[in-house]
Design a protein around this motif. Structure first.
Motif, PDB file in Angstrom:
ATOM      1  N   LYS A  12       0.840  -1.192   0.000  1.00  0.00           N
ATOM      2  CA  LYS A  12       0.000   0.000   0.000  1.00  0.00           C
ATOM      3  C   LYS A  12       0.879   1.248   0.000  1.00  0.00           C
ATOM      4  O   LYS A  12       1.939   1.271   0.616  1.00  0.00           O
ATOM      5  CB  LYS A  12      -0.914   0.037   1.231  1.00  0.00           C
ATOM      6  CG  LYS A  12      -1.954  -1.072   1.297  1.00  0.00           C
ATOM      7  CD  LYS A  12      -2.807  -0.926   2.550  1.00  0.00           C
ATOM      8  CE  LYS A  12      -3.845  -2.039   2.642  1.00  0.00           C
ATOM      9  NZ  LYS A  12      -4.667  -1.924   3.863  1.00  0.00           N
ATOM     10  N   PHE A  13       0.408   2.279  -0.696  1.00  0.00           N
ATOM     11  CA  PHE A  13       1.071   3.571  -0.595  1.00  0.00           C
ATOM     12  C   PHE A  13       0.062   4.659  -0.910  1.00  0.00           C
ATOM     13  O   PHE A  13      -0.929   4.431  -1.608  1.00  0.00           O
ATOM     14  CB  PHE A  13       2.301   3.668  -1.509  1.00  0.00           C
ATOM     15  CG  PHE A  13       2.053   3.309  -2.943  1.00  0.00           C
ATOM     16  CD1 PHE A  13       1.662   4.272  -3.861  1.00  0.00           C
ATOM     17  CD2 PHE A  13       2.229   2.006  -3.383  1.00  0.00           C
ATOM     18  CE1 PHE A  13       1.446   3.948  -5.177  1.00  0.00           C
ATOM     19  CE2 PHE A  13       2.021   1.671  -4.708  1.00  0.00           C
ATOM     20  CZ  PHE A  13       1.625   2.643  -5.612  1.00  0.00           C
ATOM     21  N   SER A  14       0.284   5.820  -0.334  1.00  0.00           N
ATOM     22  CA  SER A  14      -0.625   6.942  -0.545  1.00  0.00           C
ATOM     23  C   SER A  14      -0.028   7.908  -1.558  1.00  0.00           C
ATOM     24  O   SER A  14       1.189   7.922  -1.787  1.00  0.00           O
ATOM     25  CB  SER A  14      -0.881   7.674   0.773  1.00  0.00           C
ATOM     26  OG  SER A  14       0.319   8.244   1.256  1.00  0.00           O
ATOM     27  N   ILE A  15      -0.885   8.717  -2.169  1.00  0.00           N
ATOM     28  CA  ILE A  15      -0.441   9.745  -3.099  1.00  0.00           C
ATOM     29  C   ILE A  15      -0.900  11.093  -2.566  1.00  0.00           C
ATOM     30  O   ILE A  15      -2.103  11.310  -2.365  1.00  0.00           O
ATOM     31  CB  ILE A  15      -1.003   9.509  -4.515  1.00  0.00           C
ATOM     32  CG1 ILE A  15      -0.472   8.185  -5.066  1.00  0.00           C
ATOM     33  CG2 ILE A  15      -0.637  10.652  -5.446  1.00  0.00           C
ATOM     34  CD1 ILE A  15      -1.034   7.811  -6.419  1.00  0.00           C
ATOM     35  N   LEU A  16       0.040  11.977  -2.305  1.00  0.00           N
ATOM     36  CA  LEU A  16      -0.259  13.310  -1.799  1.00  0.00           C
ATOM     37  C   LEU A  16      -0.289  14.293  -2.965  1.00  0.00           C
ATOM     38  O   LEU A  16       0.693  14.436  -3.690  1.00  0.00           O
ATOM     39  CB  LEU A  16       0.804  13.742  -0.780  1.00  0.00           C
ATOM     40  CG  LEU A  16       0.690  15.172  -0.246  1.00  0.00           C
ATOM     41  CD1 LEU A  16      -0.585  15.338   0.576  1.00  0.00           C
ATOM     42  CD2 LEU A  16       1.912  15.518   0.593  1.00  0.00           C
ATOM     43  N   VAL A  17      -1.411  14.960  -3.158  1.00  0.00           N
ATOM     44  CA  VAL A  17      -1.549  15.960  -4.208  1.00  0.00           C
ATOM     45  C   VAL A  17      -1.496  17.340  -3.568  1.00  0.00           C
ATOM     46  O   VAL A  17      -2.354  17.694  -2.753  1.00  0.00           O
ATOM     47  CB  VAL A  17      -2.871  15.779  -4.982  1.00  0.00           C
ATOM     48  CG1 VAL A  17      -3.011  16.859  -6.042  1.00  0.00           C
ATOM     49  CG2 VAL A  17      -2.928  14.392  -5.613  1.00  0.00           C
ATOM     50  N   CYS A 212      -8.279  -0.242 -15.643  1.00  0.00           N
ATOM     51  CA  CYS A 212      -6.955   0.194 -15.216  1.00  0.00           C
ATOM     52  C   CYS A 212      -6.199  -1.025 -14.706  1.00  0.00           C
ATOM     53  O   CYS A 212      -5.580  -1.002 -13.635  1.00  0.00           O
ATOM     54  CB  CYS A 212      -7.066   1.266 -14.146  1.00  0.00           C
ATOM     55  SG  CYS A 212      -5.539   2.206 -13.901  1.00  0.00           S
ATOM     56  N   ASN A 213      -6.248  -2.107 -15.484  1.00  0.00           N
ATOM     57  CA  ASN A 213      -5.638  -3.360 -15.065  1.00  0.00           C
ATOM     58  C   ASN A 213      -4.131  -3.250 -14.897  1.00  0.00           C
ATOM     59  O   ASN A 213      -3.534  -3.994 -14.115  1.00  0.00           O
ATOM     60  CB  ASN A 213      -5.958  -4.462 -16.068  1.00  0.00           C
ATOM     61  CG  ASN A 213      -7.440  -4.815 -16.069  1.00  0.00           C
ATOM     62  OD1 ASN A 213      -8.139  -4.612 -15.090  1.00  0.00           O
ATOM     63  ND2 ASN A 213      -7.922  -5.332 -17.187  1.00  0.00           N
ATOM     64  N   ILE A 214      -3.511  -2.335 -15.640  1.00  0.00           N
ATOM     65  CA  ILE A 214      -2.062  -2.204 -15.552  1.00  0.00           C
ATOM     66  C   ILE A 214      -1.618  -1.851 -14.141  1.00  0.00           C
ATOM     67  O   ILE A 214      -0.571  -2.297 -13.675  1.00  0.00           O
ATOM     68  CB  ILE A 214      -1.540  -1.162 -16.573  1.00  0.00           C
ATOM     69  CG1 ILE A 214      -0.005  -1.113 -16.564  1.00  0.00           C
ATOM     70  CG2 ILE A 214      -2.110   0.210 -16.302  1.00  0.00           C
ATOM     71  CD1 ILE A 214       0.671  -2.380 -16.979  1.00  0.00           C
ATOM     72  N   LEU A 219       1.391  -3.564  -9.311  1.00  0.00           N
ATOM     73  CA  LEU A 219       1.487  -3.798  -7.866  1.00  0.00           C
ATOM     74  C   LEU A 219       2.008  -5.198  -7.566  1.00  0.00           C
ATOM     75  O   LEU A 219       2.715  -5.426  -6.570  1.00  0.00           O
ATOM     76  CB  LEU A 219       0.121  -3.597  -7.201  1.00  0.00           C
ATOM     77  CG  LEU A 219      -0.330  -2.157  -6.991  1.00  0.00           C
ATOM     78  CD1 LEU A 219      -1.767  -2.120  -6.507  1.00  0.00           C
ATOM     79  CD2 LEU A 219       0.578  -1.441  -5.998  1.00  0.00           C
ATOM     80  N   GLU A 220       1.663  -6.145  -8.441  1.00  0.00           N
ATOM     81  CA  GLU A 220       2.040  -7.532  -8.211  1.00  0.00           C
ATOM     82  C   GLU A 220       3.392  -7.893  -8.821  1.00  0.00           C
ATOM     83  O   GLU A 220       3.935  -8.958  -8.538  1.00  0.00           O
ATOM     84  CB  GLU A 220       0.963  -8.465  -8.800  1.00  0.00           C
ATOM     85  CG  GLU A 220      -0.417  -8.306  -8.197  1.00  0.00           C
ATOM     86  CD  GLU A 220      -0.459  -8.709  -6.729  1.00  0.00           C
ATOM     87  OE1 GLU A 220       0.318  -9.618  -6.349  1.00  0.00           O
ATOM     88  OE2 GLU A 220      -1.240  -8.106  -5.972  1.00  0.00           O
TER      89      GLU A 220
END
Length: 231
Positions: A12-17, A212-214, A219-220
């Motif tokens: 998991k990771f977050s994206i800060l805008v 958005c399967n990519i 991630l995997e």
């Protein structure tokens, strides 16, 4: 927008805008030249050159036009890819790549001559049968087309889409596009006979429609994440 990845744990990771860091380049708008749709532009250039460059100004000037910053062109393969076909750059493995058959490469080069900061992108909608026989032959088609674009027009590409248009990736099982993206990214970033530093070209992944399967695949798959620059 400035988006910053902050990894929290292994999956998991977050994206800060940060809206305070917006610049004139944060939102980049572009156009596509494909499907034979830009063919008439070459007639304009031949018979009404001033009008041709005025049209480019209307599209790419930030002062008097729309201010587009990106141009994506089709790497032609003689297939009907919507409203028409873009001529193949290499119809046979044995022939030299020819980027003068269609309008896209010339159009992109003319845009760059006036607006050098515009980024240039290359994507395939289909491919010649000989290039479909193996990854090495497909890579040859891409590489020799990049060479020819530079030799003919001095055109350098900032981005190359590794997946064919609207082909996407599967979320389970072995996927040819995933394998090809890894192969292409490794090959182009280690290319020693390019006309310029091909390792600087950003690899665009999975031109998808309604999915958005990519993102799930990346991630995997760490190798895929490392291969791709843009989704």
């Amino acid at each position: 927008m400035i988006a910053e990845n902050k990894r929290q744990n292994s999956d998991k990771f977050s994206i800060l805008v940060d809206g305070n860091k917006l610049t004139k380049d944060s939102l980049r708008l572009g156009m596509v030249s494909a499907n034979g749709s830009s063919r008439l532009l070459i007639d304009y250039k031949a018979k009404h050159k001033q009008a041709y460059y005025e049209l480019i100004d209307h599209l790419f000037s930030r002062e008097t036009g729309i201010g587009l910053t990106h141009i994506k062109i089709e790497m032609g393969s003689d297939v009907d890819s919507s409203s028409g076909s873009e001529p193949a750059t290499k119809r046979y493995a044995s022939e030299p790549a020819d980027v003068t058959r269609g309008a896209g490469f010339q159009f992109a080069a003319d845009i760059k001559s006036k607006y050098p900061n515009v980024s240039v992108d290359l994507l395939q909608w289909g491919e010649p049968a000989w290039a479909h026989e193996s990854f090495s032959e497909r890579y040859r088609w891409y590489k020799e087309t990049l060479d020819a674009a530079y030799d003919t027009y001095g055109l350098k590409f900032d981005y190359v889409g590794a997946c064919p248009n609207e082909s996407g990736v599967r979320t389970s099982g072995e996927d040819e596009n995933v394998s090809w993206m890894k192969y292409f990214s490794n090959a182009i970033k280690n290319e020693t006979s390019g006309r310029y530093d091909y390792s600087k070209i950003k690899i665009v992944a999975a031109d998808e429609v309604d999915s958005c399967n990519i993102s799930y695949a990346m991630l995997e798959d760490e190798e895929l994440r490392n291969a791709i620059d843009v989704i």
